[in-house]
Structure formats: C-alpha cells, structure tokens
Design a protein around this motif. Structure first.
Motif, mmCIF file in Angstrom:
data_model
loop_
_atom_site.group_PDB
_atom_site.id
_atom_site.type_symbol
_atom_site.label_atom_id
_atom_site.label_comp_id
_atom_site.label_asym_id
_atom_site.label_seq_id
_atom_site.Cartn_x
_atom_site.Cartn_y
_atom_site.Cartn_z
ATOM 1 N N THR A 179 -78.911 -45.871 5.034
ATOM 2 C CA THR A 179 -79.163 -45.794 3.595
ATOM 3 C C THR A 179 -79.850 -47.144 3.003
ATOM 4 O O THR A 179 -81.046 -47.077 2.370
ATOM 5 C CB THR A 179 -77.935 -45.383 2.620
ATOM 6 N N ALA B 295 -79.372 -41.276 -8.439
ATOM 7 C CA ALA B 295 -79.092 -41.237 -6.955
ATOM 8 C C ALA B 295 -77.749 -40.882 -6.606
ATOM 9 O O ALA B 295 -76.762 -40.890 -7.276
ATOM 10 C CB ALA B 295 -79.616 -42.558 -6.261
ATOM 11 N N HIS B 296 -77.517 -40.504 -5.430
ATOM 12 C CA HIS B 296 -76.241 -40.212 -5.016
ATOM 13 C C HIS B 296 -75.637 -41.612 -4.692
ATOM 14 O O HIS B 296 -76.437 -42.569 -4.588
ATOM 15 C CB HIS B 296 -76.349 -39.307 -3.658
ATOM 16 N N GLY B 297 -74.300 -41.563 -4.490
ATOM 17 C CA GLY B 297 -73.459 -42.649 -4.698
ATOM 18 C C GLY B 297 -73.691 -43.698 -3.280
ATOM 19 O O GLY B 297 -73.913 -44.999 -3.728
ATOM 20 N N ASN B 298 -74.212 -43.317 -2.240
ATOM 21 C CA ASN B 298 -74.277 -44.310 -1.108
ATOM 22 C C ASN B 298 -75.731 -44.911 -1.466
ATOM 23 O O ASN B 298 -75.894 -45.987 -1.116
ATOM 24 C CB ASN B 298 -74.382 -43.709 0.253
ATOM 25 N N SER B 299 -76.620 -44.410 -2.126
ATOM 26 C CA SER B 299 -77.900 -44.990 -2.516
ATOM 27 C C SER B 299 -77.789 -46.076 -3.424
ATOM 28 O O SER B 299 -78.201 -47.094 -3.459
ATOM 29 C CB SER B 299 -79.143 -44.212 -2.947
ATOM 30 N N THR C 202 -69.052 -40.959 -10.150
ATOM 31 C CA THR C 202 -70.117 -40.007 -10.312
ATOM 32 C C THR C 202 -69.893 -39.785 -11.730
ATOM 33 O O THR C 202 -69.093 -39.607 -12.572
ATOM 34 C CB THR C 202 -69.648 -38.722 -9.641
#
Length: 125
Positions: free
Chosen positions: A40, A66-70, A93
């Motif tokens: 990522t 963005a999603h958590g890993n990004s 989140t």
C-alpha cells in the motif's frame, strides 16, 4: 482493534467473488491479487508526492478520504514510523485526523476531531 497482520493476506482467486479485473471501472489497471501495508505504501507514496504534497506546499488545505491502510501508509511516511511500530497504529473509521505540517511537510501537531474515539498517534518527528 483490528488483528495485527505482519504478512500479506493470501492472494485472491482469479474469477472469485472479489476479483475486480473484469469490472469496467478497473479496465487496463494492474490490480494486485493481495495487498499489505508495505505494498500500500508503494502505491500511495507516488500519489502523495505527485498530487498531494505540491498542493500542500502551495498552501492548499487538503482532505484525504481513504481506507485505513492507505491512511496508515501516509501516517507512516509523515511520522517516520518504523515497520515494527506501524502495526500498533490504528486509525478509527469515521474520525477525521487533522495533521498540521510545516513548510517541509513535517508534522507539527496531530489530533482527531472526536477526541473520545481517538487512538494514540506517533510522536511528531
């Protein structure tokens, strides 16, 4: 808190339920069969460097959704979090994280808008 995963998840099966290679929205895109925080980061940093950083340096205020890993990849980059420690960084989140940056895009302060759901953040470098 999500479980700590120190290795990439198994690859998705071609043609399976989560195979997006036939989805027209991803036509011509090279989609990974799996993704870890390390991959990522490799995907996010070029976008950070080419699109986000120049706008920040020009004085713009940027909202990154963005999603958590990004988001963890960006936090890892900005705060210089070592690989061994990033697994302990959780970004809740739906709780915006505000990061104040200096002229060199180094964090000077960071806070969650909803302090009651805040998670510990890395110290500014």
């Amino acid at each position: 808190m999500a479980p700590v995963v120190r290795h990439p998840p198994p690859e998705l099966a071609p043609g399976g339920e989560y195979d997006f290679s036939k989805d027209r929205r991803y036509a011509g895109k090279d989609l990974p069969a799996t993704e870890s925080l390390a991959t990522t980061l490799v995907r996010v940093l070029p976008y950070w460097t080419a699109e986000i950083a120049p706008k920040l340096k020009a004085g713009e205020t940027i909202l990154v959704a963005a999603h958590g890993n990004s988001l963890r990849a960006i936090v890892k980059h900005l705060f210089g979090v070592p690989d061994s420690e990033i697994v302990h960084v959780e970004i809740p989140t739906g709780n915006p994280l505000v990061i104040d940056l200096d002229a060199d895009l180094k964090p000077t302060a960071a806070r969650y808008l909803d302090e009651s759901r805040a998670q510990k953040l890395p110290d500014a470098p």
